[in-house]
Structures are given as C-alpha cells and as structure tokens.
Design a protein around this motif. Sequence first.
Motif, mmCIF file in Angstrom:
data_model
loop_
_atom_site.group_PDB
_atom_site.id
_atom_site.type_symbol
_atom_site.label_atom_id
_atom_site.label_comp_id
_atom_site.label_asym_id
_atom_site.label_seq_id
_atom_site.Cartn_x
_atom_site.Cartn_y
_atom_site.Cartn_z
ATOM 1 N N MET A 1 -55.580 -7.753 -23.678
ATOM 2 C CA MET A 1 -55.044 -6.530 -23.117
ATOM 3 C C MET A 1 -56.180 -5.515 -22.934
ATOM 4 O O MET A 1 -57.011 -5.339 -23.813
ATOM 5 N N ARG A 2 -56.197 -4.880 -21.799
ATOM 6 C CA ARG A 2 -57.227 -3.890 -21.502
ATOM 7 C C ARG A 2 -56.648 -2.500 -21.681
ATOM 8 O O ARG A 2 -55.614 -2.171 -21.103
ATOM 9 N N TYR A 3 -57.306 -1.697 -22.489
ATOM 10 C CA TYR A 3 -56.871 -0.319 -22.689
ATOM 11 C C TYR A 3 -57.570 0.577 -21.673
ATOM 12 O O TYR A 3 -58.678 0.287 -21.234
ATOM 13 N N PRO A 4 -56.936 1.689 -21.319
ATOM 14 C CA PRO A 4 -57.555 2.583 -20.324
ATOM 15 C C PRO A 4 -58.800 3.260 -20.876
ATOM 16 O O PRO A 4 -58.900 3.550 -22.062
ATOM 17 N N ARG A 5 -59.729 3.514 -19.979
ATOM 18 C CA ARG A 5 -60.931 4.257 -20.333
ATOM 19 C C ARG A 5 -60.580 5.735 -20.393
ATOM 20 O O ARG A 5 -59.503 6.152 -19.982
ATOM 21 N N LYS A 6 -61.540 6.533 -20.878
ATOM 22 C CA LYS A 6 -61.306 7.976 -20.984
ATOM 23 C C LYS A 6 -60.939 8.583 -19.632
ATOM 24 O O LYS A 6 -59.990 9.360 -19.529
ATOM 25 N N ARG A 7 -61.706 8.225 -18.611
ATOM 26 C CA ARG A 7 -61.473 8.812 -17.291
ATOM 27 C C ARG A 7 -60.084 8.464 -16.781
ATOM 28 O O ARG A 7 -59.379 9.309 -16.223
ATOM 29 N N GLU A 8 -59.658 7.218 -16.979
ATOM 30 C CA GLU A 8 -58.332 6.799 -16.525
ATOM 31 C C GLU A 8 -57.234 7.506 -17.306
ATOM 32 O O GLU A 8 -56.231 7.938 -16.743
ATOM 33 N N MET A 9 -57.431 7.644 -18.610
ATOM 34 C CA MET A 9 -56.418 8.295 -19.437
ATOM 35 C C MET A 9 -56.294 9.770 -19.082
ATOM 36 O O MET A 9 -55.189 10.305 -18.996
ATOM 37 N N LEU A 10 -57.428 10.429 -18.860
ATOM 38 C CA LEU A 10 -57.399 11.836 -18.462
ATOM 39 C C LEU A 10 -56.755 12.004 -17.091
ATOM 40 O O LEU A 10 -55.970 12.934 -16.868
ATOM 41 N N ALA A 11 -57.061 11.108 -16.172
ATOM 42 C CA ALA A 11 -56.471 11.169 -14.834
ATOM 43 C C ALA A 11 -54.958 10.972 -14.917
ATOM 44 O O ALA A 11 -54.192 11.689 -14.259
ATOM 45 N N TYR A 12 -54.523 10.021 -15.735
ATOM 46 C CA TYR A 12 -53.086 9.796 -15.905
ATOM 47 C C TYR A 12 -52.418 11.050 -16.458
ATOM 48 O O TYR A 12 -51.373 11.484 -15.976
ATOM 49 N N TYR A 13 -53.029 11.667 -17.473
ATOM 50 C CA TYR A 13 -52.453 12.862 -18.075
ATOM 51 C C TYR A 13 -52.346 13.993 -17.052
ATOM 52 O O TYR A 13 -51.327 14.679 -16.982
ATOM 53 N N ALA A 27 -53.024 13.913 -4.828
ATOM 54 C CA ALA A 27 -53.452 13.347 -6.113
ATOM 55 C C ALA A 27 -54.960 13.132 -6.121
ATOM 56 O O ALA A 27 -55.633 13.454 -7.111
ATOM 57 N N ILE A 28 -55.502 12.620 -5.032
ATOM 58 C CA ILE A 28 -56.950 12.408 -4.940
ATOM 59 C C ILE A 28 -57.683 13.749 -5.005
ATOM 60 O O ILE A 28 -58.680 13.890 -5.708
ATOM 61 N N LYS A 29 -57.159 14.739 -4.303
ATOM 62 C CA LYS A 29 -57.773 16.064 -4.304
ATOM 63 C C LYS A 29 -57.704 16.694 -5.696
ATOM 64 O O LYS A 29 -58.680 17.276 -6.172
ATOM 65 N N LEU A 30 -56.561 16.550 -6.367
ATOM 66 C CA LEU A 30 -56.388 17.098 -7.706
ATOM 67 C C LEU A 30 -57.363 16.460 -8.695
ATOM 68 O O LEU A 30 -58.013 17.159 -9.485
ATOM 69 N N LEU A 31 -57.481 15.139 -8.648
ATOM 70 C CA LEU A 31 -58.418 14.458 -9.545
ATOM 71 C C LEU A 31 -59.858 14.833 -9.223
ATOM 72 O O LEU A 31 -60.684 14.970 -10.118
ATOM 73 N N GLY A 32 -60.153 14.991 -7.934
ATOM 74 C CA GLY A 32 -61.501 15.386 -7.538
ATOM 75 C C GLY A 32 -61.871 16.767 -8.049
ATOM 76 O O GLY A 32 -62.969 16.980 -8.552
ATOM 77 N N GLU A 33 -60.930 17.699 -7.941
ATOM 78 C CA GLU A 33 -61.200 19.067 -8.385
ATOM 79 C C GLU A 33 -61.227 19.182 -9.901
ATOM 80 O O GLU A 33 -62.055 19.893 -10.459
ATOM 81 N N THR A 34 -60.331 18.485 -10.575
ATOM 82 C CA THR A 34 -60.205 18.627 -12.022
ATOM 83 C C THR A 34 -61.269 17.839 -12.779
ATOM 84 O O THR A 34 -61.859 18.353 -13.723
#
Length: 96
Positions: A1-13, A27-34
């Motif tokens: 099982m692969r757990y999410p990386r920090k970047r993926e977990m933060l993006a999900y949150y 969503a792409i714009k939000l992740l890009g800005e944040t």
Amino acid sequence: MRYPRKREMLAYYILATNGKRLEYGEAIKLLGETLCLTPRIARSVIKRLRNMNYIKLVSTGTSIIVEPREIASVFEEMIEKYSSERCRRLGSYRKQ
C-alpha cells in the motif's frame, strides 16, 4: 500500500476544506496559488489523488468537476488499512 506524500496530503486537505465541488481549472489554480505548484505538477497531484480514491473527477459535458471525499472517511480507511497490514505482519512475526 502506498501512502500519500506530504504534497499530496496537503493538496487533498486544501481541496477538501475549500468546498464540496470545484471545477478542474479552479482546483489547479487553487493548488498553484496555495502550494506554489506549476499547472503540470498540480495536474499530476490531482491524478494521484484520484488514483488513491481521495477525490473523484466527474465530467458534466462542458467541464470536469473535482469532488473530494470526506476527510474523516479518508482517515478511517487509512487507519483500517494500516492496522490490518500491521497486525498481519506482527501476527506472522509472533508465530515464528
């Protein structure tokens, strides 16, 4: 099982707390800005989140909508998978 990386977990949150539904471009714009992600990396992160079943992409004909799962259900699933995997390993270790 692969757990999410920090970047993926933060993006999900970020996606999960921003609202129930977002348009794909938003969503792409939000992740890009944040998270200071390029559009290419943001698309890659969204793809990984979809593959891990944390978000759902729904096509409405004219646009694509990003629907994140509830945070509680995601963490409950992670706990269940981790504990079953851990107990399985420890169970086989204790039998030796």
